[in-house]
Structure formats: C-alpha cells, structure tokens
Design an enzyme around this catalytic site. Structure first.
Site, short mmCIF file in Angstrom:
data_model
loop_
_atom_site.label_atom_id
_atom_site.label_comp_id
_atom_site.label_asym_id
_atom_site.label_seq_id
_atom_site.Cartn_x
_atom_site.Cartn_y
_atom_site.Cartn_z
N LYS A 1 1.02 -1.18 0.05
CA LYS A 1 0.06 0.08 -0.05
C LYS A 1 0.81 1.24 0.05
O LYS A 1 0.47 2.09 -0.70
CB LYS A 1 -0.91 0.04 1.21
CG LYS A 1 -1.84 -1.07 1.18
CD LYS A 1 -3.24 -0.47 0.72
CE LYS A 1 -4.30 -1.43 0.27
NZ LYS A 1 -4.71 -2.71 1.16
N LYS B 1 -2.08 -9.99 -10.59
CA LYS B 1 -3.07 -10.28 -9.74
C LYS B 1 -4.21 -9.39 -10.04
O LYS B 1 -4.03 -7.93 -10.04
CB LYS B 1 -2.57 -10.02 -8.31
CG LYS B 1 -3.81 -10.54 -7.40
CD LYS B 1 -3.41 -10.06 -6.08
CE LYS B 1 -4.45 -9.03 -5.41
NZ LYS B 1 -5.33 -9.30 -4.40
N LYS C 1 -8.89 -4.50 -7.21
CA LYS C 1 -9.65 -3.33 -7.29
C LYS C 1 -8.88 -2.18 -7.56
O LYS C 1 -9.05 -1.08 -8.12
CB LYS C 1 -10.30 -2.78 -6.01
CG LYS C 1 -11.45 -3.82 -5.61
CD LYS C 1 -11.75 -3.71 -4.05
CE LYS C 1 -12.47 -4.72 -3.50
NZ LYS C 1 -12.40 -5.18 -2.30
P1 ADP Z 1 -8.67 -6.23 -3.81
O1 ADP Z 1 -7.13 -6.72 -4.12
O2 ADP Z 1 -9.21 -6.11 -5.15
O3 ADP Z 1 -8.65 -4.94 -3.05
P2 ADP Z 1 -9.64 -7.64 -1.32
O4 ADP Z 1 -8.23 -7.23 -0.56
O5 ADP Z 1 -10.83 -6.49 -0.78
O6 ADP Z 1 -9.28 -7.31 -3.08
O7 ADP Z 1 -10.07 -9.11 -1.52
C1 ADP Z 1 -10.98 -9.69 -0.92
C2 ADP Z 1 -11.14 -11.06 -0.82
O8 ADP Z 1 -10.90 -11.65 -2.20
C3 ADP Z 1 -9.96 -11.95 -0.11
O9 ADP Z 1 -10.02 -13.08 0.30
C4 ADP Z 1 -8.79 -11.66 -1.28
O10 ADP Z 1 -7.57 -12.74 -1.24
C5 ADP Z 1 -9.57 -12.37 -2.48
N1 ADP Z 1 -8.84 -11.89 -3.70
C6 ADP Z 1 -8.82 -10.32 -4.19
N2 ADP Z 1 -8.20 -10.51 -5.24
C7 ADP Z 1 -7.93 -11.76 -5.69
C8 ADP Z 1 -7.10 -12.32 -6.91
N3 ADP Z 1 -6.67 -11.60 -7.94
N4 ADP Z 1 -7.17 -13.83 -7.02
C9 ADP Z 1 -7.66 -14.49 -6.07
N5 ADP Z 1 -8.54 -14.04 -4.85
C10 ADP Z 1 -8.43 -12.72 -4.90
#
Ligand code: ADP
Ligand code: TRP
Length: 329
Positions: free
Chosen positions: A116, A195, A198
């Site tokens: 971050k 990966k 958001k």
């Molecule tokens: P982001 O990375 O989009 O901010 P979050 O951190 O809010 O997503 O993730 C919410 C859930 O979705 C978590 O359990 C996270 O591990 C899973 N997740 C997010 N992005 C991925 C991805 N690209 N592949 C697999 N799991 C993901």
C-alpha cells in the site's frame, strides 16, 4: 447437537471498490460452496475500508453493494450470519486488547502494508494496525477456517501469531484458526496478467451491466500473434480466465483451437464474454432485483448482526475477564 460437529467458517471483504472476478473465484465462491455444511460468518469490513477510502458516499454505496453481491451469488441469509463489521463495534475493543500484546515486528513484516505504501498510501497508523483489527474480526467468532485468496494468507497467519501470544499472556481464550485457500483459484489474473485487484484498475466485474463487462473483457491484454498462427494458451490471459468458468471438455476444445491456429484473440475474448455472462446470468437478475430493494438487504444485515452479536457478547465476557477489565454494569 448436529451443529456441534459443523466447522465454523468466517471471512470478510472490504467495501473499498468494485467487486471483481478475483474476489469471486478467490474467496466468495468458496463461501457459497461451504454454506450448507458449516456454521458461517461472512461480513463486510467497512472499518477496514476506511484505511484507504475517504469518501463517505462511496463507502456507503459499496457497503450495500457487497451485500447485494453476496446475496446475488447465492449466499443464503438463513444459512449464515451476513453482517457489517461496524454492527459489532466490540471488534474495536478486542482489537485494542490484541494491540497491547502485538509485537511491532509482526506488523512491519506485512506485505500488504508495504504494497500500500508503494502504491502511494500514507503511512498511517490504521493502515499499519490493519492486521490487528483483522485478527480481532477472526478471533471474535472462533472459526475453524478462514477462506481467503492467497494475498490474505499472511494476515491470517498474523492473527494466529497474535492469538498464541494472547493465550500465552492471559490464558487459553483464543481459538487458533486455519487459513483455507483454494489453490486453483488462489490468484486470479487481471486483464494485464497481474493479480486482479480493485486498486490496480485491471479488474473484470461480474454483475455490472453487459456493456461495462464487455469493455473490460475486450481490454484484456494479449500479444500480437496473427490470427492464423498457433498460440500458446498457457501464455494467454484470456485463456487463463476462461479456465475459471468452463467445463473440462470446453477447456480442451478451446486449447486445441489455440494450438492449431486460426483463432484470433478477438474471437477468444468473445467466447470468454459469452461464458462469463452465461455463468452469472441468474446472479445478475437477482442483483438487479436487490438493487431495487435496499430495505430487504438491510433487514438481512440486521438479522446477521443479531447472530454475530450473540457470539461477540459471550466471547467478550471471557476476554474482559481474562485481561481484568471491569465494567460497571
Ligand atoms: P482487492 O485486491 O481487489 O482489494 P480484497 O483485498 O478486498 O481485493 O480481497 C477480498 C477477497 O478476495 C480476499 O479474500 C482476497 O484474497 C480475494 N482476492 C482479491 N483479489 C484476488 C485475486 N486476484 N485472486 C484471488 N483472490 C483474490
Ligand atoms: N483484509 C481482507 C481483504 O482485504 C478483508 C478482511 C478483513 C478479512 N477482516 C477479515 C478477511 C477477516 C478474512 C477474515 O480482503
């Protein structure tokens, strides 16, 4: 009686932006798959979202929108406690009791904090202490398993370390949870092959309107191999995403077309788009119905909060006793 044998599952998602295929395949789909056979707590981590989102209207919108996503993909509010993190404010109290025993070094090692900062977020205390609040989220509900995507594995390990330290300091109160990761979908790639996230702007949403999804799918980055030439499916982001939805025979048949040549990336994207829209067709109908019924969604969240608070209330009595906090009533 039967409930005693069921495992407890807990997970949460931050309402910090658009819900995407990575969230679905990495985390949310597991929740639906598990709900019939477990005791389930699924929540919306709105306190956590504040560490990166400072727009109240957006936070409010995203909060209900995640609830709509949870319900649209098939979570049954009778089979789980679906609730808002902020409806159980004791989680902040628990977070404090965990803070006082958390070594700084444990937090300093967290990749998510470093990522971050690298992305330009300020080094604020909330962001730094994020894993402690997450540990409180987890430990409060005494889960056996925490299903998450791979990027959250370290945070669950931190929660385990904090729980062990708490138990060594104050007695055996915290149940030590296991992380649960589905390896085949642990890291869903985004339209650029990194990966999906958001915050990287490389996501594909799945319940938005068709035009938006089409635009996202058509923007998947591919190489410049000409239509007639053979292509390597293992190197293609379109194929990687197609594999998430398709049946084994469909995967083999598209793979053959890649290898033979004659399949353009434009056509591959259209095949993926059709599959995606078909896969989520029912969920999209349900999502649109839920968009027109905020009251229903709020009622579900209220019912979920009641179930969550029941556990939190009794757990916090044990914790306060263990640390020596007295309340006057
Ligand atoms: P982001 O990375 O989009 O901010 P979050 O951190 O809010 O997503 O993730 C919410 C859930 O979705 C978590 O359990 C996270 O591990 C899973 N997740 C997010 N992005 C991925 C991805 N690209 N592949 C697999 N799991 C993901
Ligand atoms: N940190 C998680 C994420 O970004 C969200 C989260 C908060 C969570 N508290 C949790 C996940 C407790 C599992 C358990 O996705």
């Amino acid at each position: 009686m039967q409930n005693q044998k069921k495992k407890v599952i807990l997970s949460g998602i931050q309402p910090s932006g658009v819900i995407h295929l990575g969230n679905y395949f990495g985390a949310m789909k597991q929740y639906v798959d598990l709900q019939d056979t477990s005791i389930n707590y699924f929540f919306i981590a709105n306190f956590h979202a504040l560490t990166t989102l400072r727009n109240p209207q957006e936070l409010q919108f995203n909060t209900l929108d995640i609830a709509r996503h949870y319900l649209a993909i098939g979570l049954d509010p009778d089979k789980c406690a679906l609730f808002l993190q902020s409806d159980v404010p004791e989680v902040c109290e628990l977070s404090w009791y965990l803070s006082i025993i958390t070594p700084l070094g444990l937090l300093e090692r967290c990749h998510s904090y470093k990522d971050k900062l690298a992305k330009g977020f300020s080094p604020e205390h909330g962001l730094f202490a994020y894993p402690i609040l997450m540990a409180a989220d987890i430990l409060m509900y005494e889960p056996d398993f925490v299903p998450v995507g791979k990027d959250q594995k370290q945070h669950v390990e931190v929660a385990r370390d904090i729980a062990i330290k708490f138990n060594n300091t104050f007695g055996n109160i915290m149940k030590i949870p296991e992380v649960m990761i589905k390896e085949s979908t642990a890291v869903v790639p985004g339209i650029d092959g990194q990966k999906m996230s958001k915050s990287y702007g490389n996501f594909i949403s799945f319940l938005s309107d068709e035009k938006t999804i089409k635009k996202q799918v058509m923007s998947i980055v591919t190489n410049s191999t000409a239509v007639e030439e053979p292509k390597d499916p293992a190197q293609c982001n379109v194929f990687a995403l197609y594999k998430l939805f398709a049946q084994p025979d469909e995967i083999i048949s598209l793979q053959d077309r890649y290898v033979k040549g004659g399949l353009g990336y434009g056509e591959a994207k259209k095949i993926l788009l059709a599959k995606l829209l078909d896969y989520f067709a029912e969920s999209r109908v349900r999502y649109n119905q839920l968009k027109a019924d905020d009251q229903y969604v709020k009622d579900v969240l209220k019912k979920g909060a009641d179930k969550a608070r029941e556990q939190a209330d009794s757990f916090m009595i044990k914790v306060r006793n263990a640390v020596g906090i007295v309340r006057s009533n």
